[in-house]
Design a protein around this motif. Structure first.
Motif, short mmCIF file in Angstrom:
data_model
loop_
_atom_site.label_atom_id
_atom_site.label_comp_id
_atom_site.label_asym_id
_atom_site.label_seq_id
_atom_site.Cartn_x
_atom_site.Cartn_y
_atom_site.Cartn_z
N VAL A 364 0.84 -1.20 0.00
CA VAL A 364 0.00 0.00 0.00
C VAL A 364 0.87 1.25 0.00
O VAL A 364 0.58 2.22 -0.72
CB VAL A 364 -0.95 -0.01 1.21
N ARG A 365 1.95 1.24 0.76
CA ARG A 365 2.85 2.40 0.78
C ARG A 365 3.56 2.57 -0.56
O ARG A 365 3.80 3.70 -1.00
CB ARG A 365 3.86 2.25 1.92
N ARG A 366 3.88 1.49 -1.21
CA ARG A 366 4.51 1.57 -2.53
C ARG A 366 3.54 2.23 -3.52
O ARG A 366 3.92 3.15 -4.25
CB ARG A 366 4.90 0.17 -3.02
N TRP A 367 2.31 1.76 -3.56
CA TRP A 367 1.33 2.34 -4.48
C TRP A 367 1.06 3.81 -4.16
O TRP A 367 0.80 4.61 -5.06
CB TRP A 367 0.02 1.56 -4.41
N THR A 368 1.13 4.16 -2.87
CA THR A 368 0.81 5.52 -2.45
C THR A 368 1.95 6.50 -2.70
O THR A 368 1.74 7.60 -3.22
CB THR A 368 0.45 5.54 -0.95
N PHE A 369 3.18 6.08 -2.37
CA PHE A 369 4.29 7.04 -2.33
C PHE A 369 5.37 6.84 -3.40
O PHE A 369 6.17 7.73 -3.63
CB PHE A 369 4.98 6.98 -0.95
N GLU A 370 5.40 5.67 -4.04
CA GLU A 370 6.51 5.40 -4.94
C GLU A 370 6.12 5.33 -6.42
O GLU A 370 6.96 5.58 -7.29
CB GLU A 370 7.19 4.08 -4.55
N LEU A 371 4.88 5.00 -6.73
CA LEU A 371 4.47 4.79 -8.12
C LEU A 371 3.55 5.89 -8.59
O LEU A 371 2.71 6.40 -7.83
CB LEU A 371 3.75 3.45 -8.26
N ASP A 372 3.70 6.27 -9.86
CA ASP A 372 2.75 7.19 -10.45
C ASP A 372 1.40 6.49 -10.61
O ASP A 372 1.28 5.27 -10.39
CB ASP A 372 3.25 7.75 -11.77
N ALA A 373 0.38 7.24 -10.98
CA ALA A 373 -0.98 6.70 -11.00
C ALA A 373 -1.12 5.49 -11.93
O ALA A 373 -1.72 4.47 -11.57
CB ALA A 373 -1.97 7.79 -11.42
N GLU A 374 -0.55 5.60 -13.13
CA GLU A 374 -0.70 4.52 -14.10
C GLU A 374 0.03 3.25 -13.67
O GLU A 374 -0.48 2.14 -13.85
CB GLU A 374 -0.20 4.98 -15.47
N SER A 375 1.22 3.40 -13.09
CA SER A 375 1.97 2.23 -12.62
C SER A 375 1.26 1.56 -11.45
O SER A 375 1.18 0.33 -11.36
CB SER A 375 3.38 2.63 -12.22
N ALA A 376 0.73 2.37 -10.52
CA ALA A 376 -0.02 1.81 -9.40
C ALA A 376 -1.27 1.10 -9.89
O ALA A 376 -1.64 0.03 -9.38
CB ALA A 376 -0.38 2.92 -8.42
N LEU A 377 -1.92 1.68 -10.90
CA LEU A 377 -3.10 1.04 -11.49
C LEU A 377 -2.76 -0.34 -12.04
O LEU A 377 -3.48 -1.32 -11.80
CB LEU A 377 -3.67 1.93 -12.60
N GLY A 378 -1.65 -0.43 -12.77
CA GLY A 378 -1.25 -1.71 -13.35
C GLY A 378 -0.95 -2.76 -12.29
O GLY A 378 -1.37 -3.91 -12.41
N GLU A 379 -0.22 -2.35 -11.24
CA GLU A 379 0.10 -3.31 -10.18
C GLU A 379 -1.16 -3.74 -9.42
O GLU A 379 -1.32 -4.91 -9.05
CB GLU A 379 1.13 -2.73 -9.22
N ALA A 380 -2.05 -2.79 -9.14
CA ALA A 380 -3.27 -3.12 -8.41
C ALA A 380 -4.15 -4.07 -9.22
O ALA A 380 -4.72 -5.03 -8.68
CB ALA A 380 -4.04 -1.84 -8.07
N PHE A 381 -4.24 -3.83 -10.52
CA PHE A 381 -5.02 -4.72 -11.39
C PHE A 381 -4.45 -6.14 -11.33
O PHE A 381 -5.19 -7.12 -11.16
CB PHE A 381 -5.00 -4.20 -12.83
N GLN A 382 -3.13 -6.25 -11.46
CA GLN A 382 -2.51 -7.57 -11.46
C GLN A 382 -2.67 -8.25 -10.10
O GLN A 382 -2.88 -9.46 -10.03
CB GLN A 382 -1.03 -7.45 -11.80
N TYR A 383 -2.61 -7.47 -9.04
CA TYR A 383 -2.77 -8.04 -7.70
C TYR A 383 -4.17 -8.64 -7.54
O TYR A 383 -4.31 -9.76 -7.02
CB TYR A 383 -2.55 -6.95 -6.65
N MET A 384 -5.19 -7.91 -7.98
CA MET A 384 -6.57 -8.40 -7.86
C MET A 384 -6.78 -9.66 -8.70
O MET A 384 -7.36 -10.64 -8.23
CB MET A 384 -7.56 -7.31 -8.30
N VAL A 385 -6.30 -9.61 -9.92
CA VAL A 385 -6.48 -10.77 -10.81
C VAL A 385 -5.75 -11.99 -10.24
O VAL A 385 -6.30 -13.09 -10.20
CB VAL A 385 -5.97 -10.42 -12.22
#
Length: 402
Positions: A364-385
């Motif tokens: 969660v901290r990586r998605w919040t503080f380290e990744l831009d919106a599009e990169s966080a979107l891609g990782e979150a999508f893959q995590y859910m799938v």
């Protein structure tokens, strides 16, 4: 990407989905986390010496539930339960400029509110989140009349940990005849009828397409509160009430999936597949002592993210507060009357007390503080799938976007 686990090992638990053991033993805090997403929210700089100190809360799955004496930040890395917080602080401090710049770029692109969030302890956040009357009293003090009406979707037994419990037992609600609740579980329905016999209860599933017909004639002239907490397609229910049925409650309180940071807009979708494969998640282990016990928690795919609500309700509603694990929205015209400024969802997400289920805090901290919106979107999508493939063997429909 490799995520860290508790250095001490923590309380080791087994993880079950729909009664099947799914993973090897792991620390409980890998599956549920209470604390602050922004590590610096732990710091208390009001010490008389001027040195930064830290307050932390102790629970089975936290970097925190009740306040303990403050510790010198300089010694934090080796002070038992504080080690996790110390590592998070050290990691954040090692590249503070990057993390701040990433957050600011995303906020500039997507932020709607501007009011900063004042961090609260977990106990205060919980107390506020379980009593909507605290917020309704502010409306009443501003001269905004209340009818004693509410729609409680996911009402449980009407009392235990329900934000509407205090309001539901008020003389205003008892005399109004304008309070309505929906609960799917028949045993809980029976308890609800005993606890709150004056509330009109509909025992059945709240489905967006049939919500209006389920309720029948509406008993309210105007709706004080809409509360939704069904741990599935909550966002679609709110969309149905506000945008399709045109209801305009004064206040909306919703549970938020706190594992998905702004600006990611996530919501589980309603479908026949969901009703067949909705996951029931538990951990088994010595959670509150030596005795083995089971603890139910939400799956990572449950519910709706903060940004989904903020973006879908704007400009009719503004984000009023975050009171773990819920968000509270106020109708924009009433916000003007009461002088409530829209909360900055980015700042509020990072600095509010969070209750996160089945997302590791480092992720969660990586998605919040380290990744831009599009990169966080891609990782979150893959995590859910990946999570659904691994634990359900099927991908359930969901919405995820910016």
């Amino acid at each position: 990407m490799s995520l860290s686990t508790d250095a001490s090992g923590g309380i080791q638990v087994d993880f079950f989905v729909n009664g099947r053991r799914s993973l090897q033993k792991a620390p409980l805090s890998n599956f549920r986390f209470e604390g602050y997403v922004h590590p610096e929210a732990y710091l208390d700089k009001s010490d008389a010496s001027g040195r930064p100190v830290i307050k932390f809360l102790r629970s089975a799955w936290a970097e925190s539930t009740e306040e303990l004496p403050a510790f010198d930040i300089g010694n934090i890395l080796d002070v038992g339960p504080l080690a996790e917080i110390g590592r998070a602080l050290a990691s954040f401090a090692s590249n503070r400029s990057l993390r701040r710049s990433v957050g600011r770029r995303k906020a500039r692109r997507f932020r709607l509110g501007s009011r900063p969030y004042a961090p609260r302890s977990g106990s205060v956040a919980r107390a506020m989140g379980t009593n909507i009357s605290r917020f309704l009293e502010r409306l009443n003090a501003a001269g905004i009349g209340l009818e004693g009406s509410f729609l409680n979707i996911g009402a449980n037994d009407g009392i235990g940990d329900d934000p509407l419990a205090h309001y539901a037992q008020s003389s205003l609600v008892k005399e109004s005849g304008a309070a309505v609740a929906i609960e799917a579980d028949e045993e809980l329905c029976a308890k609800h009828r005993r606890n709150l016999p004056w509330v009109a209860l509909h025992c059945g599933f709240a489905v967006p397409s049939t919500l209006r017909s389920l309720l029948g004639p509406l008993p309210w002239r105007s709706l004080d509160v809409l509360k939704v907490d069904i741990d599935s397609y909550d966002g679609l229910i709110v969309d149905e009430c506000v945008h399709r049925l045109g209801w305009r409650p004064k206040v909306i309180q919703v549970e938020v999936n706190a594992g998905i940071p702004p600006p990611l807009q996530y919501s589980l979708l309603d479908s026949p597949l969901l009703r067949e494969h909705l996951p029931y998640v538990e951990v088994h282990g010595p959670i509150f002592g030596e005795k083995e016990m089971r603890l139910h928690m939400n799956s990572p795919i449950a519910g709706t993210s903060l940004s989904y609500y903020v973006q879908h309700l704007w400009p009719v509603y503004v984000l009023w507060d975050i009171v773990s694990p819920d968000a509270i929205f106020l109708r924009a015209d009433l916000a003007e009357v009461t002088g409530v400024e829209a909360l900055d969802e980015f700042h509020a997400f990072a600095w509010s007390w969070a209750d996160i289920h089945n997302f590791h805090r480092d992720l969660v901290r990586r998605w919040t503080f380290e990744l831009d919106a599009e990169s966080a979107l891609g990782e979150a999508f893959q995590y859910m799938v990946n999570w659904m493939k691994q634990h359900l063997g099927i991908i359930l429909p969901f919405h995820l976007g910016l």
